[in-house]
Design an enzyme around this catalytic site. Structure first.
Site, short mmCIF file in Angstrom:
data_model
loop_
_atom_site.label_atom_id
_atom_site.label_comp_id
_atom_site.label_asym_id
_atom_site.label_seq_id
_atom_site.Cartn_x
_atom_site.Cartn_y
_atom_site.Cartn_z
N HIS A 262 0.89 -1.06 0.21
CA HIS A 262 0.00 0.00 0.05
C HIS A 262 0.73 1.16 0.13
CE1 HIS A 262 -4.28 -1.57 0.53
NE2 HIS A 262 -3.58 -2.60 0.98
N LYS B 214 -13.76 4.02 7.89
CA LYS B 214 -14.29 5.25 7.17
C LYS B 214 -15.46 5.37 7.05
CE LYS B 214 -12.91 5.41 2.88
NZ LYS B 214 -14.02 5.95 1.84
#
Length: 897
Positions: free
Chosen positions: A125, A554
């Site tokens: 990532h 999130k």
């Protein structure tokens, strides 16, 4: 003479590194010494000195992290020296000792070990800011420090070691921290394989040794077998979700690189066997069975006479030389018959172990042969199982295009009943793709090319090289069936009439809270499809399910994410029991707490009872890989903590009171989740919140920092829903709000107590004492609150163009922060923030002044960079300083996102 003493706790490692860094910096930038000593604040330095100041501070954070790693390793070693391996909490010796003390039978232990499968999965990532060059310097510094600990050095030798250490710090200074260009996926692949070559290949057999040592201490009278249970995987070069740089061609390249890495390792190890196995037939009577095996091995080498001539009367060396030739033939070198499968190579190693045992060389076998055999069992001929990840939107779009070409007048559209019916009929009938690919779009051809790569890599000696097809944003059963059908179209079906199986594990990734809640129903519908049931049986009657920590956070905040993940696991496990299959969970954890990055042992121990079942995969993301596997001692310890935690949960969880299902606690968590979500939604739906997020953080400048090959957004949109979870967390960490790890929890706890009064507070305190999940949530919120700083956050809020918006939203966040601090203290019994985590507190207290000054400078730099729009006109010096400030803050926190 003081400096000639061995390095010990009496001479702090940090002090030595700090002194050497100050010396290096003072020689080059004399004014920077004041920055390091704290006499000068970073935000006060002259413009032309900012980069040097940030570089010096960033290097100090890196050196401090190396010192912490060394001191932690030393503490564990001293514990073991004082009280034995059982004293190291979370080690296999400790865990096995607790299991034995609790009365578990050897049969219980063997049952879990026999099915144990632990899968660290490497990902790249955009969270790793350190280059391989810098990582190698870090490793050399760590090794020099371990050498300095030895007692044997004369004063002159020790001084030389310190000079060597200072030279590495000089190199660190001169190498620079910023990437000059965004890393290609090829470089990310090399980065990932670096840790296998340097640490993981060697550490894995040692991990198995720790299990055997623990069993010998606590189950000495039993012959418990320890299989090679580590199953490494990777997403690097296979994860194309939103990353156009990962193509089918590049995935094929990745598979080859992983294969070459492990074959290269085996060649080096077998070459060592050729060197050390100098057993003479004139001294030892060689068993007849081995003589026959040697004849077969020499025959397969196709250069038998040459091998015998080089090694006369040395049968074991001849055998190893034959093995070496066969391995080299796998690289296209020589005339030997290549090993067709890892099992054939393993069989030869077993032959060597056996003959050494029979001729009295048991210890030789244990030292030189057994570790290699265990590596073959763990890594095969592929190093890792390469997972393929793609988004359901892309998969459905490609399949819709194929259907449109096949029948333009009746082509169904995704998310309709007709769509599901069409897919099921095609799977049932074994429908093949007769359409010419040249008629399809580039995206469709690319995805079908990928399935071709998967098909070609799934057989022969490369079996196991492809792991799972992970479907991100899985929202329906039809999403998964679309993957099955595309695999069938690409030749991965075992029968042409729909009666067979698909030779690919299809793994749903449930990411949002809505998807987690829908997961059991989706899986139930999936298992109604015949070809899926047969395929699941083919893969050991086991369906893997991936859980997303980042997007669920999130989506609904920290508390809601944790509770929904817990519920989803329990409900999916119950479904598996009803369906008479096994479920294994793949946890998509990141580096930060808000992305599941809690301490490994505690995070696994808090999983619901009965949900691990001997099998678990976890992602190791970005800088987490560097922090865990940069050095051999730490790498082995991290692998041991992971594997021992999975083992312990699998043996004990059904009997542990802290994991027992408690309706009262569950009801309270359900209520708290609803209230925390309401508070969280109130923030993200606040007018002007998007502007606040973009302007009160360096999220838009993240694209300037060349730390990953993947874009920050999946499909290029500008709203929060399309923003990847990593930059979402990144932004809130850079501005010290850190709200992804605590927001909404204070309001939830406060409302719960207001409604239920003293009984409510008492219940929360009981949950803190008796529920592992709730305790873990509270503890991680506690630590996150300690790192957050609303005064620093206010400086970022002042960057918002609309002053009223900046003040209003910051005030809302600051009020929730104050409330959460108060409520956490009430729940934990009145203990101040971070007091229960002294090592964590000490480290952050040391760097807090420097961190605060970096933040103040970063705010100044953001003003300067943003004042020079458009992008091509951005001043290079200010941009570089800004990027260094991002790196420094990431180093200080230990993660970017």
């Amino acid at each position: 003479m003081e400096e000639s003493k061995p390095l010990s706790f009496r001479e702090d490692v940090r002090s030595l590194l700090f002194r050497l860094l100050v010396s290096v910096v003072s020689d080059r930038e004399p004014e920077m010494a004041g920055i390091l000593t704290g006499k000068v604040s970073l935000d006060e330095v002259a413009i032309e000195r900012r980069i040097a100041a940030l570089q010096a501070t960033g290097i100090w954070f890196q050196l401090a992290a190396i010192a912490n790693e060394l001191l932690a390793m030393r503490s564990r070693r001293e514990l073991e020296q004082a009280g034995g391996a059982d004293e190291v909490i979370g080690s296999f010796a400790n865990v096995i000792g607790e299991i034995a003390a609790s009365g578990y039978a050897a049969e219980d232990v063997q049952a879990v070990l026999s099915t144990l499968s632990v899968g660290p999965t490497m990902t790249a990532h955009p969270t790793e800011a350190k280059r391989v060059t810098v990582l190698e310097i870090h490793r050399r510094i760590y090794r020099k420090l371990t050498e300095l600990e030895q007692q044997r050095w004369a004063p002159r030798e020790r001084d030389q070691l310190i000079d060597d250490l200072q030279s590495e710090i000089e190199l660190l200074w001169m190498s620079g921290e910023l990437r000059l260009e965004r890393p290609s996926v090829e470089r990310e692949i090399a980065w990932g394989l670096h840790f296998f070559r340097e640490v993981i290949f060697e550490a894995t057999p040692k991990l198995y040794d720790t299990v055997e040592e623990g069993l010998s201490r606590h189950y000495a009278e039993y012959d418990i077998k320890v299989p090679s249970f580590m199953r490494y995987a990777s997403w690097i070069g296979g994860d194309r979700d939103g990353n156009p740089n990962v193509t089918a061609k590049l995935t094929a390249y990745t598979l080859n690189e992983c294969r070459q890495a492990v074959i290269g390792w085996y060649i080096a190890q077998v070459r060592r066997l050729v060197t050390v196995l100098s057993v003479s037939a004139n001294v030892i009577d060689v068993p007849e069975a081995f003589t026959k095996a040697l004849g077969r091995a020499l025959h397969r080498s196709r250069v038998a006479s040459e091998i015998v001539a080089r090694n006369p009367d040395e049968p074991l060396r001849q055998f190893a030389a034959s093995m070496l030739d066969r391995l080299q033939a796998m690289r296209g070198e020589g005339l030997a018959k290549p090993y067709p499968r890892p099992e054939a190579f393993k069989a030869d190693l077993i032959e060597l172990e056996a003959v050494l045992g029979r001729i009295g060389g048991k210890l030789v076998a244990q030292r030189f042969v057994r570790p290699l055999r265990q590596q073959v069992e763990s890594f095969g001929f592929h190093t890792v199982a390469l997972d393929i990840r793609q988004n359901s939107t892309v998969v459905n779009k490609v399949l819709a295009e194929i259907f449109q070409h096949q029948d333009p007048d009746n082509a169904p559209t995704p998310d309709t009943a007709e769509w599901g019916t069409r897919i099921r009929a095609a799977l049932h009938d074994g429908e093949q793709l007769t359409l010419k690919r040249s008629k399809l779009s580039d995206d469709a051809r690319e995805l079908l090319d990928l399935f071709d790569v998967i098909r070609d890599a799934s057989g022969g000696s490369n079996r196991g090289a492809v792991g799972a097809f992970v479907l991100s944003m899985t929202r329906s059963c039809d999403d998964l069936l679309s993957v099955y059908l595309l695999a069938q179209y690409s030749g991965l079906a075992s029968a042409s009439d729909g009666s067979g199986t698909i030779g690919l594990q299809v793994v749903p990734l449930f990411e949002t809270i809505a998807d987690l809640r829908a997961a059991p129903e989706i899986l139930d519908k999936l298992l109604d499809v015949s070809i899926v049931r047969r395929t699941v049986r083919d893969f050991g009657n086991r369906q893997e399910v991936m859980l997303g920590y980042s997007d669920s956070n999130k989506d609904g905040g920290f508390l809601a994410s944790n509770w929904e993940l817990n519920k989803a696991q329990r409900r999916i496990t119950a479904l598996a029991t009803k369906r008479k299959i096994k479920i294994s969970f793949f946890h998509g954890r990141g580096g930060s707490v808000s992305r599941g990055g809690a301490p490994t042992g505690r995070a696994i121990a808090a999983q619901p009872a009965g949900t691990v079942g001997s099998v678990m995969r976890v992602t190791e993301q970005g800088e987490v890989v560097s922090s865990k596997f940069a050095n051999r001692g730490t790498g082995l310890y991290q692998l041991e903590i992971l594997a021992a935690s999975v083992f312990a949960h699998s043996v004990k969880s059904d009997d542990e009171a802290e994991l027992k299902d408690n309706p009262e606690f569950n009801e309270a968590l359900e209520a708290l989740t609803g209230m925390s979500q309401a508070s969280y939604f109130g923030l993200i739906n606040e007018p002007g919140f998007i502007d606040y997020f973009n302007q009160a953080s360096p999220v838009e400048e993240l694209s300037l920092l060349k730390i990953g090959s993947r874009p920050a957004r999946r499909f290029g949109a500008r709203d929060i829903s399309d923003l990847r979870a990593i930059p979402w967390v990144f932004a809130w960490s850079q501005n010290r709000h850190l709200l992804t790890g605590w927001y909404g929890i204070g309001s939830a706890l406060n409302a719960f107590v207001n409604v239920r009064g003293e009984n409510g507070l008492y219940l929360l305190q009981q949950m803190f004492e008796r529920s592992r999940l709730f305790r873990l949530i509270v503890d991680e919120v506690d630590k996150t609150l300690y790192q957050a700083d609303m005064d620093i956050g206010q400086l970022y809020a002042e960057l918002v163009d609309d002053r009223e918006t900046g003040e209003r939203i910051h005030r809302k966040i600051a009020n929730e922060y104050a409330l959460t601090r108060r409520m956490i203290t009430e729940v934990n019994g009145g203990v101040k923030l971070s007091q229960r985590f002294p090592a964590f507190k000490r480290h952050f207290d040391r760097i807090r002044p420097q961190m605060d000054s970096i933040h103040r400078l970063q705010v100044q730099l953001l003003r300067e960079v943003r004042a020079k729009e458009p992008a091509p006109a951005k001043p290079k010096r200010a941009v570089n300083a800004l990027l260094l400030s991002i790196n420094c803050i990431s180093s200080g926190l230990g993660w970017t996102g």
